[in-house]
Design an enzyme around this catalytic site. Structure first.
Site, PDB file in Angstrom:
ATOM      1  N   SER A  94      12.937   6.152  -1.228  1.00  0.00           N
ATOM      2  CA  SER A  94      12.455   7.264  -0.410  1.00  0.00           C
ATOM      3  C   SER A  94      13.520   8.341  -0.350  1.00  0.00           C
ATOM      4  CB  SER A  94      12.125   6.813   1.017  1.00  0.00           C
ATOM      5  OG  SER A  94      10.959   6.033   1.056  1.00  0.00           O
ATOM      6  N   CYS A 149       3.261   4.820   5.143  1.00  0.00           N
ATOM      7  CA  CYS A 149       2.516   4.050   4.154  1.00  0.00           C
ATOM      8  C   CYS A 149       2.289   2.634   4.668  1.00  0.00           C
ATOM      9  CB  CYS A 149       3.266   4.039   2.823  1.00  0.00           C
ATOM     10  SG  CYS A 149       4.980   3.467   2.966  1.00  0.00           S
ATOM     11  N   GLU A 200       8.839   3.192   6.396  1.00  0.00           N
ATOM     12  CA  GLU A 200       7.574   3.537   5.751  1.00  0.00           C
ATOM     13  C   GLU A 200       7.418   5.055   5.748  1.00  0.00           C
ATOM     14  OE1 GLU A 200       6.840  -0.721   6.713  1.00  0.00           O
ATOM     15  OE2 GLU A 200       7.791   0.930   7.767  1.00  0.00           O
ATOM     16  N   SER A 201       8.070   5.720   4.781  1.00  0.00           N
ATOM     17  CA  SER A 201       7.910   7.160   4.509  1.00  0.00           C
ATOM     18  C   SER A 201       8.798   8.061   5.363  1.00  0.00           C
ATOM     19  CB  SER A 201       6.438   7.553   4.559  1.00  0.00           C
ATOM     20  OG  SER A 201       5.709   6.792   3.604  1.00  0.00           O
ATOM     21  N   GLU A 259       0.846  -1.197   0.000  1.00  0.00           N
ATOM     22  CA  GLU A 259       0.000   0.000   0.000  1.00  0.00           C
ATOM     23  C   GLU A 259       0.881   1.247   0.000  1.00  0.00           C
ATOM     24  OE1 GLU A 259      -2.501   2.313  -0.690  1.00  0.00           O
ATOM     25  OE2 GLU A 259      -3.620   0.512  -0.067  1.00  0.00           O
ATOM     26  N   HIS A 282       8.319   9.309  -2.143  1.00  0.00           N
ATOM     27  CA  HIS A 282       8.299   7.881  -1.844  1.00  0.00           C
ATOM     28  C   HIS A 282       7.741   7.139  -3.043  1.00  0.00           C
ATOM     29  CE1 HIS A 282       9.237   8.929   2.278  1.00  0.00           C
ATOM     30  NE2 HIS A 282       8.304   9.859   2.184  1.00  0.00           N
ATOM     31  N   GLU A 288      -0.069   7.104   1.629  1.00  0.00           N
ATOM     32  CA  GLU A 288       0.334   7.378   2.999  1.00  0.00           C
ATOM     33  C   GLU A 288      -0.811   7.967   3.826  1.00  0.00           C
ATOM     34  OE1 GLU A 288       3.975   8.362   0.362  1.00  0.00           O
ATOM     35  OE2 GLU A 288       1.875   8.954   0.403  1.00  0.00           O
ATOM     36  N   GLU A 298       6.317  -1.243  -8.432  1.00  0.00           N
ATOM     37  CA  GLU A 298       5.837  -2.475  -9.051  1.00  0.00           C
ATOM     38  C   GLU A 298       4.598  -2.239  -9.900  1.00  0.00           C
ATOM     39  OE1 GLU A 298       7.232  -4.062  -4.944  1.00  0.00           O
ATOM     40  OE2 GLU A 298       6.581  -2.157  -5.816  1.00  0.00           O
TER      41      GLU A 298
END
Length: 440
Positions: A330, A174, A159-160, A101, A343, A104, A347
């Protein structure tokens, strides 16, 4: 981005001719962090420290290096590499079963500046690293790299990102992180440095995998309840809004909750948040590690920054970048008192990139919002773009909004499909625009 952090183990190589090894306990880290705070008052001095998962028993490397970057005199950079533990089990860092996912969750806490004086200019930056690390552990993320200057501290997270100013904290995460668990402990830590909460803003887009989110993030109403329960009851000005485009993709709404002790905003910068999906496949390749690449996450991040053109978005900024393995990226940008952050989840099938920055409308063109956005979006050539612009202390300027639409149409062929505006007492005006290529 926790789906890639596991692969960093044993790949972080230290590029120094000497190193020091100490027993790594939190007391030592806290002491060292406080010692580094003494360096903050030196103009143009920044320190950068990197975190890796190679070991959680030792702290290594303290070196002084000189760096230069475009349109800037020499920037002295104190580099500190810390070996810190990063959770390696899926239970520690849950991931969306359908894919990562990228969207954010963002939290901004602003505090009264009564206690910020010449004798105590640091404010929230006096909070020790151990305490911040404990908060991030509750959120389910960790620091992987950081940089600071005389104005603020910028942390790249698994994560961010996290930004700490004397009277403001911005944290965006995120994946399936538990961001709202940070509110109460951050308010508590602020009280320890004699700061009182003034305003809160929580915002996010619409998740790609909403059913993979834990409670309360499956429902914005539940999120608002959690935020409100964490805030002082004295906050009189509160508002929650879901800004939903009517004539474009209705699943790409912008969710905003604000609460403030004052009716007048106290922030001066305009905050621009860009969410991009369906990234161009060729452009997205820049954010995959090459097979056989033996470089560490820092050198790989610098290569991604250069190959993608991110370094040209703001040539004045010092960039703290980090590459995940096998893919993902990031970065935090530092330019005086202004931050920027990017960020990337590259994929195909759930590709996503975000860009955020703080700008001023009236600074002689130093940060033309339209031109900055055009450069940032052009890095990714996305199929879908949303832009949320928050006018805090600045009055809403319709001409700026129209100029953004004209520049993106002319330079990138993006057509504005919807434009929404909402006002938040004590927190300014939010303009939310959605774009897709003209051909769609």
């Amino acid at each position: 981005m926790h789906t890639y952090i596991h692969n960093i183990q044993n790949k972080h190589k230290l590029s120094s001719s000497f190193s020091f090894h100490y027993a790594c306990n939190h007391d030592f880290i806290g002491l060292l962090t406080r010692m580094l705070l003494l360096l903050y008052t030196l103009q143009n001095l920044s320190y950068k420290y990197h975190f890796s998962s190679t070991s959680h028993h030792y702290l290594s490397l303290l070196s002084l290096q000189t760096h230069t970057h475009t349109h800037s005199s020499a920037l002295f950079l104190l580099q500190l590499s810390l070996f810190c533990y990063i959770p390696t089990s899926s239970s520690d860092l849950p991931m969306a079963v359908s894919g990562f996912e990228g969207f954010e969750k963002r939290l901004e806490l602003r505090f009264f500046n009564d206690s910020i004086t010449n004798n105590n200019p640091m404010g929230l930056r006096l909070i020790d690293f151990e305490s911040l690390d404990q908060v991030l552990n509750e959120v389910q993320c960790t620091v992987v790299s950081a940089v600071a200057n005389h104005s603020f501290d910028a942390y790249v997270l698994s994560e961010s990102s996290l930004f700490v100013y004397p009277t403001k904290i911005i944290i965006k995460t995120c994946g399936t992180t538990q961001l709202l668990k940070s509110i109460r402990p951050l308010i508590h830590l602020a009280r320890n440095v004699n700061l009182t909460l003034r305003a809160c803003r929580y915002s996010r887009g619409s998740f790609i995998f909403p059913n993979s989110q834990p409670f309360p993030y499956t429902s914005f109403e539940d999120e608002v309840v959690i935020v409100e329960e964490s805030l002082p009851k004295s906050f009189r000005y509160r508002k929650a809004s879901v800004m939903t485009p009517s004539n474009s993709n209705p699943s790409r709404a912008w969710h905003v909750f604000t609460a403030s002790a004052d009716v007048e905003p106290d922030e001066t910068l305009v905050v621009v948040e860009v969410c991009m999906t369906e990234l161009d496949r060729v452009n997205a390749r820049s954010f995959f590690r090459r097979k056989g690449d033996e470089g560490n996450s820092d050198s790989a991040g610098k290569e991604m920054t250069r190959l993608s053109g991110i370094d040209m978005i703001n040539a004045n900024a010092f960039i703290c970048d980090f590459a995940f393995d096998p893919c993902g990226y990031s970065m935090n940008g530092v330019d005086g008192d202004r931050y920027s952050t990017i960020h990337v989840t590259p994929e195909d099938g759930f590709s996503y990139a975000s860009f955020e920055c703080g700008l001023s409308l009236y600074d002689g063109g130093h940060g033309d919002i339209a031109e900055v956005l055009a450069r940032a979006i052009d890095v990714f050539r996305p199929g879908c773009v949303s832009i949320a612009t928050t006018y805090n202390g600045e009055d809403y300027d319709h001409e700026v909004t129209k100029r953004v639409e004209r520049v993106l149409a002319k330079k990138l062929g993006l057509k504005c499909r919807s434009r929404l505006m909402d006002e938040f007492p004590g927190s300014g005006t939010v303009v939310y625009q959605s774009f897709t290529p003209r051909r769609k």
